[in-house]
Scaffold this motif. Structure first.
Motif, PDB file in Angstrom:
ATOM      1  N   PRO A   1       0.764  -1.290   0.062  1.00  0.00           N
ATOM      2  CA  PRO A   1       0.173  -0.083  -0.099  1.00  0.00           C
ATOM      3  C   PRO A   1       0.961   1.180  -0.016  1.00  0.00           C
ATOM      4  O   PRO A   1       1.944   1.323   0.559  1.00  0.00           O
ATOM      5  CB  PRO A   1      -0.790   0.014   1.342  1.00  0.00           C
ATOM      6  N   ALA A   2       0.372   2.359  -0.615  1.00  0.00           N
ATOM      7  CA  ALA A   2       1.014   3.714  -0.775  1.00  0.00           C
ATOM      8  C   ALA A   2       2.349   3.645  -1.585  1.00  0.00           C
ATOM      9  O   ALA A   2       3.198   4.412  -1.245  1.00  0.00           O
ATOM     10  CB  ALA A   2       1.288   4.091   0.627  1.00  0.00           C
ATOM     11  N   LYS A   3       2.552   2.576  -2.282  1.00  0.00           N
ATOM     12  CA  LYS A   3       3.794   2.485  -2.888  1.00  0.00           C
ATOM     13  C   LYS A   3       4.245   3.570  -3.588  1.00  0.00           C
ATOM     14  O   LYS A   3       5.332   3.782  -3.535  1.00  0.00           O
ATOM     15  CB  LYS A   3       3.539   1.097  -3.998  1.00  0.00           C
ATOM     16  N   PRO A   4       3.465   4.301  -4.448  1.00  0.00           N
ATOM     17  CA  PRO A   4       3.843   5.477  -5.213  1.00  0.00           C
ATOM     18  C   PRO A   4       4.525   6.766  -4.403  1.00  0.00           C
ATOM     19  O   PRO A   4       5.676   7.331  -4.843  1.00  0.00           O
ATOM     20  CB  PRO A   4       2.692   6.144  -5.869  1.00  0.00           C
ATOM     21  N   LEU A   5       4.337   6.598  -2.975  1.00  0.00           N
ATOM     22  CA  LEU A   5       4.867   7.657  -2.080  1.00  0.00           C
ATOM     23  C   LEU A   5       6.099   7.143  -1.258  1.00  0.00           C
ATOM     24  O   LEU A   5       6.760   7.611  -0.509  1.00  0.00           O
ATOM     25  CB  LEU A   5       3.903   8.086  -1.307  1.00  0.00           C
TER      26      LEU A   5
ATOM     27  N   LYS B   1      12.972  11.119  -2.352  1.00  0.00           N
ATOM     28  CA  LYS B   1      11.920  11.430  -3.432  1.00  0.00           C
ATOM     29  C   LYS B   1      11.156  10.323  -3.704  1.00  0.00           C
ATOM     30  O   LYS B   1      11.531   9.083  -3.634  1.00  0.00           O
ATOM     31  CB  LYS B   1      12.920  11.791  -4.815  1.00  0.00           C
ATOM     32  N   PRO B   2       9.987  10.424  -3.807  1.00  0.00           N
ATOM     33  CA  PRO B   2       9.051   9.309  -4.044  1.00  0.00           C
ATOM     34  C   PRO B   2       9.259   8.466  -5.426  1.00  0.00           C
ATOM     35  O   PRO B   2       9.915   9.098  -6.358  1.00  0.00           O
ATOM     36  CB  PRO B   2       7.526   9.896  -4.101  1.00  0.00           C
ATOM     37  N   LEU B   3       8.881   7.330  -5.312  1.00  0.00           N
ATOM     38  CA  LEU B   3       9.080   6.329  -6.635  1.00  0.00           C
ATOM     39  C   LEU B   3       8.721   6.879  -7.835  1.00  0.00           C
ATOM     40  O   LEU B   3       9.420   6.989  -8.716  1.00  0.00           O
ATOM     41  CB  LEU B   3       8.294   4.889  -6.276  1.00  0.00           C
ATOM     42  N   PHE B   4       7.520   7.487  -7.951  1.00  0.00           N
ATOM     43  CA  PHE B   4       7.136   8.239  -9.105  1.00  0.00           C
ATOM     44  C   PHE B   4       7.869   9.193  -9.788  1.00  0.00           C
ATOM     45  O   PHE B   4       8.059   9.431 -10.847  1.00  0.00           O
ATOM     46  CB  PHE B   4       5.460   8.474  -9.031  1.00  0.00           C
ATOM     47  N   TRP B   5       8.693  10.008  -8.765  1.00  0.00           N
ATOM     48  CA  TRP B   5       9.549  11.085  -9.223  1.00  0.00           C
ATOM     49  C   TRP B   5      10.538  10.231  -9.796  1.00  0.00           C
ATOM     50  O   TRP B   5      11.099  11.073 -10.968  1.00  0.00           O
ATOM     51  CB  TRP B   5       9.888  11.788  -7.896  1.00  0.00           C
ATOM     52  N   HIS B   6      11.409   9.451  -9.429  1.00  0.00           N
ATOM     53  CA  HIS B   6      12.375   8.780  -9.985  1.00  0.00           C
ATOM     54  C   HIS B   6      11.957   8.175 -11.418  1.00  0.00           C
ATOM     55  O   HIS B   6      12.673   8.231 -12.486  1.00  0.00           O
ATOM     56  CB  HIS B   6      12.879   7.401  -9.121  1.00  0.00           C
ATOM     57  N   VAL B   7      10.709   7.697 -11.639  1.00  0.00           N
ATOM     58  CA  VAL B   7      10.197   7.319 -13.081  1.00  0.00           C
ATOM     59  C   VAL B   7      10.022   8.412 -13.707  1.00  0.00           C
ATOM     60  O   VAL B   7      10.755   8.102 -15.277  1.00  0.00           O
ATOM     61  CB  VAL B   7       8.967   6.494 -13.058  1.00  0.00           C
ATOM     62  N   VAL B   8       9.693   9.644 -13.404  1.00  0.00           N
ATOM     63  CA  VAL B   8       9.703  10.749 -14.231  1.00  0.00           C
ATOM     64  C   VAL B   8      11.180  11.003 -14.812  1.00  0.00           C
ATOM     65  O   VAL B   8      11.403  11.518 -15.862  1.00  0.00           O
ATOM     66  CB  VAL B   8       8.907  11.964 -13.402  1.00  0.00           C
ATOM     67  N   GLN B   9      12.018  11.021 -13.923  1.00  0.00           N
ATOM     68  CA  GLN B   9      13.572  11.148 -14.370  1.00  0.00           C
ATOM     69  C   GLN B   9      14.046  10.309 -15.331  1.00  0.00           C
ATOM     70  O   GLN B   9      14.671  11.079 -16.359  1.00  0.00           O
ATOM     71  CB  GLN B   9      14.464  11.216 -13.205  1.00  0.00           C
ATOM     72  N   ARG B  10      13.614   9.313 -15.204  1.00  0.00           N
ATOM     73  CA  ARG B  10      14.013   8.225 -16.434  1.00  0.00           C
ATOM     74  C   ARG B  10      13.631   8.483 -17.739  1.00  0.00           C
ATOM     75  O   ARG B  10      14.017   8.283 -18.809  1.00  0.00           O
ATOM     76  CB  ARG B  10      13.709   6.844 -16.118  1.00  0.00           C
ATOM     77  N   VAL B  11      12.281   8.991 -17.805  1.00  0.00           N
ATOM     78  CA  VAL B  11      11.359   9.467 -19.131  1.00  0.00           C
ATOM     79  C   VAL B  11      12.107  10.566 -19.382  1.00  0.00           C
ATOM     80  O   VAL B  11      12.395  10.889 -20.631  1.00  0.00           O
ATOM     81  CB  VAL B  11       9.913   9.681 -18.574  1.00  0.00           C
TER      82      VAL B  11
ATOM     83  N   GLN C   1       5.113   1.887 -16.353  1.00  0.00           N
ATOM     84  CA  GLN C   1       4.537   1.731 -14.970  1.00  0.00           C
ATOM     85  C   GLN C   1       5.277   2.479 -13.921  1.00  0.00           C
ATOM     86  O   GLN C   1       6.446   3.038 -14.245  1.00  0.00           O
ATOM     87  CB  GLN C   1       5.271   0.335 -14.589  1.00  0.00           C
ATOM     88  N   GLY C   2       4.530   3.019 -12.784  1.00  0.00           N
ATOM     89  CA  GLY C   2       5.088   3.991 -11.820  1.00  0.00           C
ATOM     90  C   GLY C   2       5.945   3.409 -10.787  1.00  0.00           C
ATOM     91  O   GLY C   2       6.349   4.065  -9.978  1.00  0.00           O
ATOM     92  N   ASP C   3       6.290   2.184 -10.992  1.00  0.00           N
ATOM     93  CA  ASP C   3       6.934   1.499  -9.624  1.00  0.00           C
ATOM     94  C   ASP C   3       8.310   1.015 -10.309  1.00  0.00           C
ATOM     95  O   ASP C   3       8.918  -0.090  -9.877  1.00  0.00           O
ATOM     96  CB  ASP C   3       6.168   0.433  -9.288  1.00  0.00           C
ATOM     97  N   GLU C   4       9.039   1.385 -11.435  1.00  0.00           N
ATOM     98  CA  GLU C   4      10.024   1.179 -11.915  1.00  0.00           C
ATOM     99  C   GLU C   4      10.941   2.175 -12.000  1.00  0.00           C
ATOM    100  O   GLU C   4      11.252   3.013 -12.798  1.00  0.00           O
ATOM    101  CB  GLU C   4       9.983   0.272 -13.309  1.00  0.00           C
ATOM    102  N   PRO C   5      11.954   2.749 -10.750  1.00  0.00           N
ATOM    103  CA  PRO C   5      12.629   3.921 -10.747  1.00  0.00           C
ATOM    104  C   PRO C   5      13.660   3.608 -11.475  1.00  0.00           C
ATOM    105  O   PRO C   5      14.494   4.751 -11.616  1.00  0.00           O
ATOM    106  CB  PRO C   5      12.814   3.850  -9.130  1.00  0.00           C
TER     107      PRO C   5
END
Length: 249
Positions: free
Chosen positions: A20-24, A30-40, A103-107
């Motif tokens: 639960p609350a994985k994206p945060l 920094k939260p998981l989703f932020w790291h995914v944004v950096q990779r994109v 996917q939002g869980d792949e930093p």
């Protein structure tokens, strides 16, 4: 890339049965989703063409705090595809807009995977949807139901996706040389996205818990790019999270 009218949507649901609350969850503050944004961003996509799609106020507020483009979506979607379709409608994207579902869980998402998929999609625009696979390298993974297998033809078209060991070599059941692990990244036009979401959840989709089977069940074609680079594991469990946290120090 932006000239091709490509958008990237990163679904970030708050609820997760295993975590639960994985994206945060935070890595390096920094939260998981932020790291995914950096990779994109590292793949050459502009920040204005990236959107985090969430269903929770806490993720929304955190994204805004970090200046990450974000949109609130319904809590009732069956799949990430349904959530992204809502985003496309909310944003009034044109039918020919190309949307990448990341996917939002792949930093540690490889930027060259995103680049490669967009190139593959443009060069193979006869497919309705494109996705990616990578070779399976162990018998354990071949038999692991959490490792989704893609059955792919010589013309790089997906026949099926399954949690079962496939394709099975009848004469050499220990041989998994044709086995391919599905990578959960998709690219489609908005027009195709809306078509997929007009269909009800299919029986195969419901049984295997694999959203891409809705498209195959309704005669849409899925092209498959073979990715041979390193593919770090995403975050599915607390153990995955702790391992990535150590790795990304």
């Amino acid at each position: 890339m932006s000239q091709l009218n490509i958008k990237v949507v990163i679904p970030a649901r708050y609820g997760s049965s295993r975590l639960p609350a994985k994206p945060l969850l935070e890595i390096n503050e920094k939260p998981l989703f932020w790291h995914v944004v950096q990779r994109v961003l590292e793949a050459g996509i502009l920040i204005d063409d990236i959107l985090v799609a969430t269903d929770d106020e806490r993720i929304l507020l955190k994204a805004k705090e970090l200046d990450v483009p974000v949109v609130m979506t319904s809590t009732s979607h069956i799949s990430g595809t349904d959530r992204i379709n809502e985003v496309a409608r909310l944003q009034n994207w044109t039918d020919d807009t190309l949307v990448v579902n990341v996917q939002g869980d792949e930093p540690l998402l490889p930027p060259d995977l995103v680049k490669g998929l967009t190139t593959f999609a443009v060069e193979n625009n006869h497919f309705d949807i494109v996705t990616a696979v990578t070779p399976i390298n162990s018998l354990d993974d071949f038999h692991n139901p959490n490792v989704v297998k893609a059955v792919v033809t010589e013309i790089e078209q997906a026949l099926y996706f399954t949690r079962s060991p496939a394709p099975l070599n009848r004469d050499e059941p220990m041989d998994y040389s044709l086995a391919l692990r599905h990578i959960g990244i998709y690219l489609y036009k908005v027009s195709v996205l809306s078509r997929v979401c007009e269909f009800p959840e299919s029986l195969l989709e419901k049984s295997e818990k694999l959203e891409q089977l809705r498209a195959l069940s309704n005669n849409l074609t899925i092209g498959v790019m073979r990715y041979l680079g390193d593919l770090p594991h995403g975050v599915d469990t607390q153990e995955d999270y702790l391992a990535l946290k150590r790795l990304m120090k």
